[in-house]
Enzyme design. Structure first.
Site, mmCIF file in Angstrom:
data_model
loop_
_atom_site.group_PDB
_atom_site.id
_atom_site.type_symbol
_atom_site.label_atom_id
_atom_site.label_comp_id
_atom_site.label_asym_id
_atom_site.label_seq_id
_atom_site.Cartn_x
_atom_site.Cartn_y
_atom_site.Cartn_z
ATOM 1 N N ARG A 18 0.816 -1.150 0.119
ATOM 2 C CA ARG A 18 0.166 -0.071 -0.109
ATOM 3 C C ARG A 18 1.279 1.139 0.132
ATOM 4 N NH1 ARG A 18 -0.479 4.281 3.105
ATOM 5 N NH2 ARG A 18 -0.432 3.215 4.786
ATOM 6 N N THR B 267 4.123 11.634 9.381
ATOM 7 C CA THR B 267 3.484 11.601 7.897
ATOM 8 C C THR B 267 4.402 12.162 7.658
ATOM 9 O OG1 THR B 267 1.703 10.797 8.597
ATOM 10 C CG2 THR B 267 2.193 11.658 6.016
ATOM 11 N N HIS C 100 4.180 4.928 12.881
ATOM 12 C CA HIS C 100 4.330 4.859 11.597
ATOM 13 C C HIS C 100 5.579 5.676 10.714
ATOM 14 C CE1 HIS C 100 2.872 3.986 7.400
ATOM 15 N NE2 HIS C 100 3.218 5.142 6.895
ATOM 16 N N HIS D 59 8.296 7.994 8.777
ATOM 17 C CA HIS D 59 8.636 8.329 7.329
ATOM 18 C C HIS D 59 9.982 8.875 7.121
ATOM 19 C CE1 HIS D 59 5.001 7.872 4.281
ATOM 20 N NE2 HIS D 59 4.947 7.525 5.732
ATOM 21 N N HIS E 50 41.530 -4.522 7.296
ATOM 22 C CA HIS E 50 40.280 -5.542 7.018
ATOM 23 C C HIS E 50 40.408 -6.431 6.740
ATOM 24 C CE1 HIS E 50 38.676 -1.104 7.977
ATOM 25 N NE2 HIS E 50 39.246 -0.930 7.993
#
Length: 530
Positions: free
Chosen positions: A14, A180, A207, A209, A303
């Site tokens: 969605r 949002t 939720h 963003h 490394h």
């Protein structure tokens, strides 16, 4: 083990589809939903049934699929102002979608209510109450998304909280706090969640963003403050800068907080990410934490030397835990440790190489890279280099020559490629047309070889990259071409360099086919190693 409970809510199908360049068919969404279920996601938000026919079809088709771990959730706004919930087509379609749970979003920021919706603050609260209570009466569980909640709280905390209270009192089972616009700092996120928990006796979710690059961090902060549901997408897909990335959040919860996620198959995290990117036709980000191709890749000689002694020196977790793998790169920055490790990674035994040969190979690689080659992203070409230099390797075919011709017809251009190939004692001459010289050469070469090597039909060129190495030289600049090829099980990358882009492409193309044949012909491999 930490016994904190948190549910994972995926909104790739969605919110993820609202990202630029993301377009999924119904079949795509069904495939991804099944993959999310296999991975062990708790909730899969499938879309908005009232917004488009594609999502309506998805909810009808997903009913036919038996999911083991996940619950499908439908999404919608509250009912429209001025009509009853039972008269709003969007709300009615939620009932016909067949889901047991829906997510309803509403404005929690008074500015949006008055300026975007153009209604009163009280009317907005009525929309929430009427929609949630209507769905509850029909036996639907409601998750309430407080859209723009954090911005709303910063502007008018009492009203933002009131939207959650109304949703709770109308029957919503959880309130999702939405950042949002993605603008909250972690400090402010923590402060607001603390206040909400004190004022509101209700389960909470997050939720976030990623507009400030803090979606994952804010989701983890919310978890630390006791939220019970984390929403996000695979790979962080989503509008603008995307959503919180579940492929980062889930491993963090497991390996940094020791959270029990009994349904999640952590070792499939990398596969899930690559699968969704493939279906969405998006190039995977090599630098994605945990799942990116570079996430456990080592290049510097110091490394690598340490990694070979103990991987914990430069790795925070073992790559296998998330289904990734350790990679050692060979470049002009690399030392003998890199090269020896790479030789073994490519399937050779170190005992086959003397110290003088290792030194010779190190110098040769550095010479190649000085000329513009880059083997750190082209393992297949590197393996062919070793075979040519130190083993009695002969390709299954030899190129005699090739020729390119282009024809212009108004705005259109057609390219023909002719290749002459020797296969054993047979000379094969073929011609093919394509969209540009590389495509035409690929078709002509395959046309010449496929009758002798049918396995080529399973191989296809999936990526083609060109980089100008010395732009100051203008049109005479040297270019590096990387070609990625795939069969039904794996992919490999080859490299070519030249001042002629067609020649550079041709070198990479020939390597890609040579390697594909070499890797898929067991008798060939046995002969080389023996």
């Amino acid at each position: 083990m930490n016994t904190s409970k948190v549910k994972i809510f995926d909104t790739t199908l969605r919110d993820g589809t609202q990202g630029e360049g993301v377009s999924l068919t119904v079949k795509d969404k069904l495939k991804i939903a099944q993959k999310l279920d296999e991975y062990g996601i708790d909730y899969i938000e499938g879309g908005w049934p009232g917004s488009n026919p594609k999502d309506e079809e998805f909810f009808q088709e997903i009913k036919k699929i038996s999911l083991k771990n996940s619950e499908i959730v439908a999404f919608s706004s509250t009912k429209r102002h001025g009509i009853k919930a039972q008269d709003d087509p969007n709300i009615v379609k939620l009932l016909y979608s067949g889901v047991k749970t829906v997510t309803i979003f509403a404005k929690s920021w008074d500015f949006h209510v008055t300026d975007a919706l153009g209604i009163s603050l009280d009317d907005n609260l009525k929309l929430i109450a009427d929609t949630v209570s209507f769905l509850k009466k029909h036996g639907i569980e409601v998750f309430f998304d407080g859209e723009h909640f954090f911005d709303g709280f910063n502007h008018n905390p009492n009203y933002a909280l009131k939207t959650l209270e109304v949703a709770r009192d109308s029957g919503a089972s959880i309130a999702i706090l939405c950042d949002t616009n993605g603008g909250q700092t972690t400090k402010r996120m923590r402060e607001i969640i603390k206040v909400v928990k004190e004022k509101l006796n209700m389960p909470l979710g997050i939720h976030a963003h990623n507009d400030s690059g803090l979606a994952v961090a804010n989701s983890i902060i919310a978890f630390e403050e006791g939220i019970e549901q984390i929403q996000g997408t695979v790979g962080g897909l989503g509008e603008r800068c995307g959503n919180a990335d579940l492929c980062t959040i889930i491993p963090i919860l497991k390996f940094k907080y020791d959270i029990d996620l009994p349904k999640i198959n952590l070792e499939k995290t990398t596969h899930l990410y690559n699968y969704v990117m493939e279906v969405a036709n998006i190039t995977p980000d090599n630098r994605k934490p945990f799942v990116g191709r570079s996430a456990f890749t080592h290049k510097g000689g110091i490394h690598v030397s340490a990694i070979l002694k103990n991987p914990l020196t430069y790795e925070h977790i073992a790559p296998e835990l998330v289904g990734n793998e350790r990679r050692i790169l060979v470049s002009e920055l690399a030392g003998k440790s890199n090269l020896k490790s790479k030789i073994e990674e490519l399937g050779f035994s170190l005992s086959s190489f003397s110290d003088d040969q290792i030194k010779k190979l190190t110098l040769k690689i550095k010479e190649y890279e000085h000329d513009g080659y880059q083997f750190e992203g082209a393992d297949a070409s590197l393996k062919l280099l070793l075979l040519r230099e130190f083993f009695d390797y002969n390709p299954d075919f030899q190129i005699e020559n090739f020729n390119i011709l282009s024809y212009n017809f108004g705005e259109g251009t057609t390219t023909d490629a002719a290749v002459k190939v020797r296969i054993n004692d047979e000379m094969v001459h073929t011609v093919a047309s394509g969209d540009g010289p590389v495509n035409a050469l690929d078709k002509a070469l395959r046309k010449a070889l496929e009758n002798h090597f049918p396995i080529l039909r399973n191989m296809k060129l999936i990526d083609y990259k060109v980089r100008v190495l010395d732009s100051a030289s203008g049109t005479a600049a040297k270019v590096r071409v990387l070609i990625e090829t795939s069969d039904t099980e794996k992919s490999w990358t080859t490299v070519g360099v030249s001042t002629n882009i067609i020649q550079a492409s041709w070198k990479a193309l020939i390597d890609s086919i040579e390697y594909g044949l070499y890797a898929n012909l067991p008798s060939k491999i046995e002969n080389i190693y023996n």
